[in-house]
Design an enzyme around this catalytic site. Structure first.
Site, PDB file in Angstrom:
ATOM      1  N   ASP A  46     -13.959 -48.124  -4.534  1.00 46.95           N
ATOM      2  CA  ASP A  46     -13.363 -48.386  -3.224  1.00 46.95           C
ATOM      3  C   ASP A  46     -13.963 -49.648  -2.618  1.00 46.95           C
ATOM      4  O   ASP A  46     -15.086 -50.038  -2.976  1.00 46.95           O
ATOM      5  CB  ASP A  46     -13.620 -47.215  -2.270  1.00 46.95           C
ATOM      6  CG  ASP A  46     -12.959 -45.928  -2.745  1.00 46.95           C
ATOM      7  OD1 ASP A  46     -11.884 -46.012  -3.366  1.00 46.95           O
ATOM      8  OD2 ASP A  46     -13.524 -44.846  -2.503  1.00 46.95           O
ATOM      9  N   TYR A  74     -24.136 -42.046  -9.278  1.00 46.38           N
ATOM     10  CA  TYR A  74     -23.927 -42.695  -7.976  1.00 46.38           C
ATOM     11  C   TYR A  74     -25.079 -42.402  -7.022  1.00 46.38           C
ATOM     12  O   TYR A  74     -25.683 -41.329  -7.073  1.00 46.38           O
ATOM     13  CB  TYR A  74     -22.642 -42.187  -7.313  1.00 46.38           C
ATOM     14  CG  TYR A  74     -21.368 -42.519  -8.054  1.00 46.38           C
ATOM     15  CD1 TYR A  74     -20.655 -43.676  -7.752  1.00 46.38           C
ATOM     16  CD2 TYR A  74     -20.858 -41.664  -9.031  1.00 46.38           C
ATOM     17  CE1 TYR A  74     -19.475 -43.977  -8.425  1.00 46.38           C
ATOM     18  CE2 TYR A  74     -19.683 -41.954  -9.702  1.00 46.38           C
ATOM     19  CZ  TYR A  74     -18.997 -43.121  -9.392  1.00 46.38           C
ATOM     20  OH  TYR A  74     -17.838 -43.411 -10.045  1.00 46.38           O
ATOM     21  N   TYR A 177     -14.227 -37.735  -7.751  1.00 45.82           N
ATOM     22  CA  TYR A 177     -14.018 -38.431  -6.483  1.00 45.82           C
ATOM     23  C   TYR A 177     -15.173 -38.091  -5.546  1.00 45.82           C
ATOM     24  O   TYR A 177     -15.268 -36.966  -5.051  1.00 45.82           O
ATOM     25  CB  TYR A 177     -12.681 -38.032  -5.853  1.00 45.82           C
ATOM     26  CG  TYR A 177     -11.498 -38.610  -6.585  1.00 45.82           C
ATOM     27  CD1 TYR A 177     -11.075 -39.909  -6.331  1.00 45.82           C
ATOM     28  CD2 TYR A 177     -10.834 -37.867  -7.561  1.00 45.82           C
ATOM     29  CE1 TYR A 177     -10.006 -40.461  -7.024  1.00 45.82           C
ATOM     30  CE2 TYR A 177      -9.765 -38.406  -8.257  1.00 45.82           C
ATOM     31  CZ  TYR A 177      -9.361 -39.710  -7.976  1.00 45.82           C
ATOM     32  OH  TYR A 177      -8.311 -40.248  -8.672  1.00 45.82           O
ATOM     33  N   LEU A 198     -21.981 -45.977  -0.751  1.00 44.99           N
ATOM     34  CA  LEU A 198     -21.738 -45.497  -2.114  1.00 44.99           C
ATOM     35  C   LEU A 198     -22.026 -46.633  -3.086  1.00 44.99           C
ATOM     36  O   LEU A 198     -21.474 -47.731  -2.955  1.00 44.99           O
ATOM     37  CB  LEU A 198     -20.290 -45.030  -2.268  1.00 44.99           C
ATOM     38  CG  LEU A 198     -19.884 -44.524  -3.660  1.00 44.99           C
ATOM     39  CD1 LEU A 198     -20.706 -43.308  -4.062  1.00 44.99           C
ATOM     40  CD2 LEU A 198     -18.394 -44.171  -3.681  1.00 44.99           C
TER      41      LEU A 198
END
Length: 312
Positions: A46, A74, A177, A198
């Site tokens: 994103d 992540y 996700y 993120l």
């Protein structure tokens, strides 16, 4: 740039995508710097997200599947007490609720997400419906019915809470996700939550220490040799060889004649202890990777996926 004709570039670049631009925007910037004919990225990040965006150039795209299917890690920071329209800080706040749980409750709730779980992809995702990304429907106020997806969360660790912020790392399967995970966690805690930071740290065995920034590329591409002959050498040296993506496969060597026939699609007699397995095929004399083959039970090496013989 001194050269306007697009180049045949082959290899893998581990780009450190900056915050605030789309993955495709980052890809286009890199393609221009390399003056490359063909390139594609693996695993959309994103605009809010930073970190590892693998970019495959040229023939490397033929082997991108092995990274697409791999696990990822992540680093996440989520804000509690606020639910947003996009499940991250780029959206608008649609609900505020008090934070009433203790740290033990947080740990127990997080533990419930470890393992095989089902997720409903966000409307603000890059998944396509009738060829159009869902986020484009969402921006027009259109809601599309989505199917849930099964993903695996292998571990959630380094958990830390400070006031209304929680920080942790997530080791997960492809297709996870993170925004959806945080939104679901917020609902389980009864206060709502959204992503404020993120960063993708790892894809497969590639680590964040190997990342290259767009700024690095600009600086290196501006360093020219006196004769300008090797104007791209500085940035080309950053590319990871194609066969590094499949380094888990056993490596075999073929003679010049065998390599020639193999590249034409011919089956090669190959006696070894390897049976019924994919292998990396290397031309012995040049040490060049020429493709992936499969050795069957009859000791035949069969071409599986070849690197174009027209590459430089």
């Amino acid at each position: 740039m001194f050269f306007y004709k697009k180049r045949n570039v082959h290899g893998l670049l581990l780009l450190d995508k900056p915050r605030g631009i789309s993955s495709n925007n980052a890809l286009q910037k890199v393609k221009i710097i390399f003056n490359a004919k063909k390139a594609g990225y693996i695993g959309t990040l994103d605009p809010l997200a930073t970190g590892m965006l693998p970019i495959c150039f040229g023939e490397c795209t033929k082997f991108s599947y092995y990274l697409t299917e791999s696990h990822k890690t992540y680093h996440v920071i989520a804000k509690l007490g606020e639910k947003t329209s996009t499940s991250d800080s780029d959206g608008v706040i649609i609900q505020k609720r008090p934070i009433l749980f203790n740290f033990r409750k947080l740990l127990l709730s997080i533990r419930e997400f470890i393992g095989l779980i089902e997720q409903m992809p966000s409307m603000y995702s890059a998944i396509k419906y009738n060829g159009i990304p869902l986020y484009k429907y969402a921006r027009r106020g259109i809601n599309i019915i989505r199917d849930t997806r099964k993903v695996t969360i292998y571990d959630i660790y380094s958990i830390h809470q400070e006031k209304n912020l929680i920080t942790f790392k997530i080791f997960c399967s492809k297709g996870t996700y993170i925004r959806t995970l945080i939104d679901d966690l917020g609902e389980k805690l009864g206060c709502g939550a959204h992503v404020v930071f993120l960063r993708r740290l790892q894809v497969a065995s590639y680590l964040h220490t190997q990342l290259v920034t767009i700024s690095d590329l600009y600086k290196l591409s501006s360093l020219k040799n006196i004769d300008n002959v090797k104007i791209f050498q500085n940035i080309d040296d950053l590319l990871i060889p194609i066969d590094d993506l499949i380094s888990f496969l056993p490596k075999i060597y073929l003679s010049t004649e065998e390599s020639y026939n193999f590249k034409l699609g011919a089956k090669i007699d190959f006696f070894s202890n390897i049976k019924n397995s994919l292998v990396r095929v290397i031309e012995e004399k040049s040490k060049r990777f020429i493709g992936v083959g499969k050795i069957n039970k009859e000791a035949l090496l069969i071409p599986y996926r070849l690197v174009s013989r027209f590459t430089n």
